[in-house]
Structures are given as structure tokens and as C-alpha cells.
Motif scaffolding. Structure first.
Motif, PDB file in Angstrom:
ATOM      1  N   MET A  46       2.948   1.632  -3.436  1.00 22.48           N
ATOM      2  CA  MET A  46       2.144   2.087  -4.571  1.00 22.48           C
ATOM      3  C   MET A  46       2.003   3.606  -4.570  1.00 22.48           C
ATOM      4  SD  MET A  46       1.190  -0.456  -6.501  1.00 22.48           S
ATOM      5  CE  MET A  46      -0.112   0.351  -7.401  1.00 22.48           C
ATOM      6  N   HIS A  47       1.866   4.191  -3.384  1.00 22.72           N
ATOM      7  CA  HIS A  47       1.694   5.651  -3.308  1.00 22.72           C
ATOM      8  C   HIS A  47       3.021   6.397  -3.481  1.00 22.72           C
ATOM      9  CE1 HIS A  47      -2.180   4.311  -1.652  1.00 22.72           C
ATOM     10  NE2 HIS A  47      -2.619   5.462  -2.103  1.00 22.72           N
ATOM     11  N   TYR A  92      -8.923   0.831  -7.150  1.00 22.61           N
ATOM     12  CA  TYR A  92      -8.225   2.115  -6.938  1.00 22.61           C
ATOM     13  C   TYR A  92      -6.722   1.977  -7.184  1.00 22.61           C
ATOM     14  CZ  TYR A  92      -5.657   5.519  -4.115  1.00 22.61           C
ATOM     15  OH  TYR A  92      -4.736   6.441  -3.680  1.00 22.61           O
ATOM     16  N   LEU A  93      -6.109   0.954  -6.599  1.00 21.98           N
ATOM     17  CA  LEU A  93      -4.660   0.771  -6.748  1.00 21.98           C
ATOM     18  C   LEU A  93      -4.289   0.366  -8.168  1.00 21.98           C
ATOM     19  CD1 LEU A  93      -3.823  -1.029  -3.370  1.00 21.98           C
ATOM     20  CD2 LEU A  93      -3.305   1.333  -4.014  1.00 21.98           C
ATOM     21  N   SER A 139       0.625   5.519 -13.115  1.00 20.15           N
ATOM     22  CA  SER A 139       2.061   5.707 -12.827  1.00 20.15           C
ATOM     23  C   SER A 139       2.900   5.044 -13.910  1.00 20.15           C
ATOM     24  CB  SER A 139       2.405   5.100 -11.459  1.00 20.15           C
ATOM     25  OG  SER A 139       1.650   5.684 -10.437  1.00 20.15           O
ATOM     26  N   LEU A 171      -4.300   3.601 -10.025  1.00 19.99           N
ATOM     27  CA  LEU A 171      -3.146   4.402  -9.609  1.00 19.99           C
ATOM     28  C   LEU A 171      -1.856   3.845 -10.217  1.00 19.99           C
ATOM     29  CD1 LEU A 171      -2.497   6.784  -7.605  1.00 19.99           C
ATOM     30  CD2 LEU A 171      -1.855   5.024  -5.954  1.00 19.99           C
ATOM     31  N   LEU A 214       0.827  -1.210   0.000  1.00 18.12           N
ATOM     32  CA  LEU A 214       0.000   0.000   0.000  1.00 18.12           C
ATOM     33  C   LEU A 214       0.866   1.267   0.000  1.00 18.12           C
ATOM     34  CD1 LEU A 214      -2.728  -1.049   2.612  1.00 18.12           C
ATOM     35  CD2 LEU A 214      -2.949  -0.949   0.120  1.00 18.12           C
ATOM     36  N   VAL A 215       1.913   1.255   0.821  1.00 13.83           N
ATOM     37  CA  VAL A 215       2.799   2.433   0.904  1.00 13.83           C
ATOM     38  C   VAL A 215       3.599   2.582  -0.396  1.00 13.83           C
ATOM     39  CG1 VAL A 215       4.762   3.415   2.125  1.00 13.83           C
ATOM     40  CG2 VAL A 215       2.948   2.289   3.408  1.00 13.83           C
ATOM     41  N   ALA A 231       3.537   6.446  -7.103  1.00 12.82           N
ATOM     42  CA  ALA A 231       2.577   7.334  -7.763  1.00 12.82           C
ATOM     43  C   ALA A 231       2.929   8.809  -7.595  1.00 12.82           C
ATOM     44  CB  ALA A 231       1.178   7.071  -7.216  1.00 12.82           C
ATOM     45  N   SER A 232       3.931   9.123  -6.775  1.00 12.73           N
ATOM     46  CA  SER A 232       4.320  10.531  -6.635  1.00 12.73           C
ATOM     47  C   SER A 232       4.852  11.090  -7.954  1.00 12.73           C
ATOM     48  CB  SER A 232       5.362  10.694  -5.519  1.00 12.73           C
ATOM     49  OG  SER A 232       6.555   9.980  -5.830  1.00 12.73           O
TER      50      SER A 232
END
Length: 241
Positions: free
Chosen positions: A43-44, A212-213, A220, A216, A40-41, A47-48
């Protein structure tokens, strides 16, 4: 007088007994939670790049310990060490999960028959988690192997690896497989250990999270491919103005 021989099975706990089986269950769940949380972390963080090259650059520098570096650029060995740690965690998790895999054709037939007759949603979820787990072991090893051997991360260097190195071929398969496996795993752990008993709600959250992921991660990946297609060669690391 005949002598009965006790044959180790999944029911009586195998050669190490039920205490070992319970400990293995707990350890497998703990490793799964750590890997799911990391997913989860991760992936974000990836995505930055959607917020721009400079944002991704600073995120990478921060994660690699730029605050402890005299040059302010962090240490690539941080990426290598963390990748090795995640790889060890994956191996432990997979080794513990293997004991629940059907190993005989009869067991596979029984499982398929049960799924066809009962139509149990959680059994189907477990089946797909098992299939994706098998595929994932090879895909995640390739991904982490790249990070260990070539830990250079940045807007240009990562995009070059994705586009020129054709890593996108790996990621378009890796992305849905790891999301389905990871989120179903977290869903099953929540129910198994009684964190929540609201099965319909947790299942709906898991489905939304996967969609959602997936969106995302796809955005990316498209962004990395777009940046990579525009790079001039030889590729120079990105530096903020």
C-alpha cells in the motif's frame, strides 16, 4: 454387541487428527502474517505516486532490481516471479481457511443465530473476514493475473491500465475488501497466538489502520485516474528528465 463408528468432526480433529489441525492452524497464520505484512508494504509503495511521477518511477526501478541491471531499469520478471509467489501463498492460505467455513445451511443458521443473540464483536469480525476472504479469492486472482501477464509498471503505464483499461472498477471493490480482510486477520492472529492480550487496544489500532489505509489507497487510485485521463495516445513510458 454393537460397534461404534467415530465420525470425523471439527472437534475430534477430522480424518488427520488434532496434530494435523494444529499444524494447519500454524501454517494458515504464518501465510496470513506474510500476506498481511505484504499488504502494508504494498500500500505504501503504491502510494509513492502521491509524491510525484518521478518518485514512483524510482521506487519501481529499485524494487525490480535496477542496481543489478546494466541499463538501470531493473527486470520486469522480478514483478512476475513475486506475483506468482504471492498467488501461491494466497492459494495455500485460502485452502487451509476453507476447513473452517460453514458448509451446511444449518451451520449458517446457527452462526447467524449466535451472532444475533450474543452480539460478540470478535465473532462478527470473524464472520466478515470469512465473507471478504471468499470475495477476495476472485479479486486477488484477477489482480495478480494482470501483474503476471502484463508486468509493466510505471507512472504512465500503471495509470493507463487503471484509467483506459478500466482497472479502477476492480480496485474500488478490491481496496476495501482486502483491507478489511487483511487487518482483521492480523488482529485475530495477534490475539490468537498471545502476542498481545490487550484486546480493546489492538481492536482500536486495527480500526485506525483500516481507515488510514483506505484513505491512502483511495488517494492513490484517484491520482492514477487523474494521470491516466491526461495521457496522450499512444502512451509512452514515463522517463525522468
Amino acid at each position: 454387541m454393537s460397534t461404534k463408528t467415530r465420525v470425523p468432526t471439527a472437534i475430534n480433529g477430522g480424518p488427520f487428527g488434532q496434530a494435523w489441525s494444529a499444524r494447519a492452524d500454524g501454517l494458515q497464520s504464518l501465510a496470513g502474517i506474510l500476506l498481511g505484512a505484504f499488504l502494508l508494504v504494498h500500500m505504501h509503495f503504491e502510494a509513492s505516486i502521491l509524491l510525484g511521477k518521478e518518485t514512483f518511477f524510482h521506487v519501481v526501478q529499485l524494487l525490480e532490481g535496477s542496481m543489478f541491471s546494466s541499463t538501470g531499469h531493473g527486470f520486469q520478471i522480478v514483478t512476475q516471479i513475486f506475483s506468482v509467489f504471492i498467488l501461491v501463498l494466497v492459494v495455500v492460505h485460502a485452502a487451509l481457511a476453507l476447513r473452517r467455513f460453514p458448509v451446511q445451511i444449518g451451520q449458517w443458521r446457527a452462526l447467524r443465530g449466535f451472532m444475533s443473540n450474543i452480539k460478540h464483536k470478535d465473532t462478527r469480525a470473524w464472520y466478515w473476514q470469512m465473507i471478504t476472504g471468499f470475495v477476495l479469492f476472485f479479486l486477488v486472482s484477477a489482480h495478480l493475473g494482470t501483474m503476471i501477464l502484463n508486468p509493466e509498471i510505471g507512472p504512465h503505464l500503471s495509470a493507463e491500465r487503471v484509467y483506459d483499461g478500466h482497472a479502477w472498477l476492480l480496485y474500488i471493490v478490491f481496496l476495501p475488501v482486502v483491507l478489511v480482510h487483511g487487518i482483521i486477520g492480523l488482529y485475530r492472529v495477534i490475539l490468537k497466538w498471545g502476542i498481545s492480550s490487550n484486546r480493546p487496544l489492538i481492536r482500536k489500532i486495527a480500526q485506525i489502520l483500516i481507515i488510514y489505509l483506505l484513505c491512502l489507497g483511495s488517494l492513490s487510485l484517484i491520482t492514477y485516474i487523474s494521470i491516466g485521463s491526461e495521457l496522450l495516445h499512444p502512451v509512452q513510458p514515463f522517463m525522468p528528465k
